[in-house]
Design an enzyme around this catalytic site. Sequence first.
Site, PDB file in Angstrom:
ATOM      1  N   PHE A 175       8.432   3.465 -12.183  1.00  0.00           N
ATOM      2  CA  PHE A 175       9.588   3.495 -13.067  1.00  0.00           C
ATOM      3  C   PHE A 175      10.126   4.927 -13.140  1.00  0.00           C
ATOM      4  O   PHE A 175       9.360   5.890 -13.163  1.00  0.00           O
ATOM      5  CB  PHE A 175       9.202   3.045 -14.470  1.00  0.00           C
ATOM      6  CG  PHE A 175       9.018   1.548 -14.617  1.00  0.00           C
ATOM      7  CD1 PHE A 175       9.285   0.672 -13.579  1.00  0.00           C
ATOM      8  CD2 PHE A 175       8.584   1.010 -15.823  1.00  0.00           C
ATOM      9  CE1 PHE A 175       9.111  -0.704 -13.728  1.00  0.00           C
ATOM     10  CE2 PHE A 175       8.413  -0.354 -15.988  1.00  0.00           C
ATOM     11  CZ  PHE A 175       8.678  -1.217 -14.945  1.00  0.00           C
ATOM     12  N   LYS A 178      -2.556  -5.596  -4.172  1.00  0.00           N
ATOM     13  CA  LYS A 178      -2.353  -5.863  -5.605  1.00  0.00           C
ATOM     14  C   LYS A 178      -2.439  -7.358  -5.894  1.00  0.00           C
ATOM     15  O   LYS A 178      -2.579  -7.761  -7.051  1.00  0.00           O
ATOM     16  CB  LYS A 178      -1.018  -5.308  -6.085  1.00  0.00           C
ATOM     17  CG  LYS A 178      -0.966  -3.791  -6.194  1.00  0.00           C
ATOM     18  CD  LYS A 178       0.368  -3.326  -6.784  1.00  0.00           C
ATOM     19  CE  LYS A 178       0.456  -1.813  -6.875  1.00  0.00           C
ATOM     20  NZ  LYS A 178       0.605  -1.175  -5.554  1.00  0.00           N
ATOM     21  N   GLU A 187      11.273  -2.834  -0.967  1.00  0.00           N
ATOM     22  CA  GLU A 187      10.343  -2.053  -0.150  1.00  0.00           C
ATOM     23  C   GLU A 187      10.352  -2.515   1.298  1.00  0.00           C
ATOM     24  O   GLU A 187      10.346  -1.690   2.226  1.00  0.00           O
ATOM     25  CB  GLU A 187       8.925  -2.136  -0.716  1.00  0.00           C
ATOM     26  CG  GLU A 187       7.924  -1.292   0.061  1.00  0.00           C
ATOM     27  CD  GLU A 187       6.526  -1.313  -0.518  1.00  0.00           C
ATOM     28  OE1 GLU A 187       5.708  -0.462  -0.114  1.00  0.00           O
ATOM     29  OE2 GLU A 187       6.244  -2.184  -1.383  1.00  0.00           O
ATOM     30  N   HIS A 214       3.526  -0.902  -1.853  1.00  0.00           N
ATOM     31  CA  HIS A 214       3.516  -0.932  -3.321  1.00  0.00           C
ATOM     32  C   HIS A 214       3.431  -2.380  -3.796  1.00  0.00           C
ATOM     33  O   HIS A 214       2.595  -2.707  -4.631  1.00  0.00           O
ATOM     34  CB  HIS A 214       4.755  -0.237  -3.875  1.00  0.00           C
ATOM     35  CG  HIS A 214       4.750  -0.110  -5.361  1.00  0.00           C
ATOM     36  ND1 HIS A 214       3.769   0.589  -6.041  1.00  0.00           N
ATOM     37  CD2 HIS A 214       5.588  -0.605  -6.313  1.00  0.00           C
ATOM     38  CE1 HIS A 214       4.009   0.527  -7.346  1.00  0.00           C
ATOM     39  NE2 HIS A 214       5.094  -0.201  -7.538  1.00  0.00           N
ATOM     40  N   CYS A 222       3.884   4.731 -11.758  1.00  0.00           N
ATOM     41  CA  CYS A 222       2.972   4.080 -10.815  1.00  0.00           C
ATOM     42  C   CYS A 222       2.866   4.805  -9.481  1.00  0.00           C
ATOM     43  O   CYS A 222       2.104   4.395  -8.609  1.00  0.00           O
ATOM     44  CB  CYS A 222       3.398   2.634 -10.612  1.00  0.00           C
ATOM     45  SG  CYS A 222       3.513   1.730 -12.174  1.00  0.00           S
ATOM     46  N   HIS A 240      -2.030  -4.660 -10.799  1.00  0.00           N
ATOM     47  CA  HIS A 240      -1.345  -3.371 -10.683  1.00  0.00           C
ATOM     48  C   HIS A 240      -1.974  -2.377 -11.655  1.00  0.00           C
ATOM     49  O   HIS A 240      -1.834  -2.513 -12.864  1.00  0.00           O
ATOM     50  CB  HIS A 240       0.142  -3.557 -10.986  1.00  0.00           C
ATOM     51  CG  HIS A 240       0.973  -2.352 -10.724  1.00  0.00           C
ATOM     52  ND1 HIS A 240       0.478  -1.210 -10.107  1.00  0.00           N
ATOM     53  CD2 HIS A 240       2.278  -2.093 -10.984  1.00  0.00           C
ATOM     54  CE1 HIS A 240       1.442  -0.321 -10.013  1.00  0.00           C
ATOM     55  NE2 HIS A 240       2.544  -0.823 -10.533  1.00  0.00           N
TER      56      HIS A 240
END
Length: 411
Positions: free
Chosen positions: A399, A334, A314, A303, A163, A339
Amino acid sequence: MKRVVITGMGAVTPLGNDVETFWKNSLAGESGAATITHFNPEKFKVQFAAEVKNFTPEKYLDRNEIKRSDLFTQFGIYAAAEAMEDSGLDLATIDPFDIGVIWGTGQGGMQTFEDDVVAFATGNGTPRFSPFFVPKLIANMASGMISMKYGLRGINYTTVSACATANTAFMDAFNYIRWGKAKVIVSGGSEAPITQASVGGFSSMKAMSTRNEDPKAASRPYDVERDGFIMGEGAGALILEEYEHAKARGAKIYAELIGAAMTADAYHMTAPHPEGIGAAKSMELALEDANITSDQVDYLNPHATSTPLGDLAELNAVTKVFKGSSNLNISATKSMTGHLLGAAGAVEAILCIKAIQNSIIPPTINISNLDENIPEGINIVTEPKQKEINIAMSNAFGFGGHNSTVIFRKI
């Protein structure tokens, strides 16, 4: 080093299939989430996603391009075509070896893979795969087909960092241009992951929201009841151009890309480092690259996928980097788009640039009860906010522990 500016943008998103519609619906706080239509989700634990609606690839793709490409490539070509059109580039006046494509995707042709393998497994065992199986499947085909469509013979490849992918592509394009290795690069990311395999796989990991009864309220970054991300799909494209080249041709310039960085958590396959060590370093290095301080950043598009662990990690990193700066405004978009995996950074970069251009920050929606563990001093925007935006930062993490940050400035 040379300066790099953005002279064109294109978008295919759950909130609209062009930049202006996407921007308008983002400001309106619309949600792109609904029950899945790409397949029958009845037996799935997660039955909703943020799908692209009313997609008509024929606007920019011919019949052969559609036949020979997976949906992720179609999204990519479409967004790139809008961006090219928007840029006003006259390709007849530019050496094709000076223009490249650096594109990104996290999964590539997942639907193609799923369709052909299932057909083989449920057939008579005869390996009668489509001759387009491999070309449609491989991750680099979007960048390849964008270059073929426009005859772009410069740098051409695909980045894959889950991502964080689109930001990785932007960083590479940024560096090649400022090093003088290209004049123009079409860059961005595309993803078409709303398939049975992807939804089933992420659901089994317990990474996705299961709020099937209320999809539009399911993506709720920073809310105490957040329970996972919503799968999204689409593409975002930017035309990155060397500043003097853009100025010489009288190009419309949206913003300047001034800094970018990447780090790794080296911690866990899927979970972020709880203290946000890698994320903080990514932001710090991007600020250093841009030669600015954290208090100069007006807007952060985080994110923030609406996962219990990721959102807090975050913000822990943000607190460390920004040290309570009252100037920083955060909105987690998002909550509206879902996402988009490898395309997330691309569409969020567009929102950063539009925020700079229009002096307005899009909202975070669906926050009913703010998580009490959110660090103090974090200014989360929940309604469209008028504010002069000189510098905007965008984070994208993936990831594998990938962290990426890009920074744009008004010009």
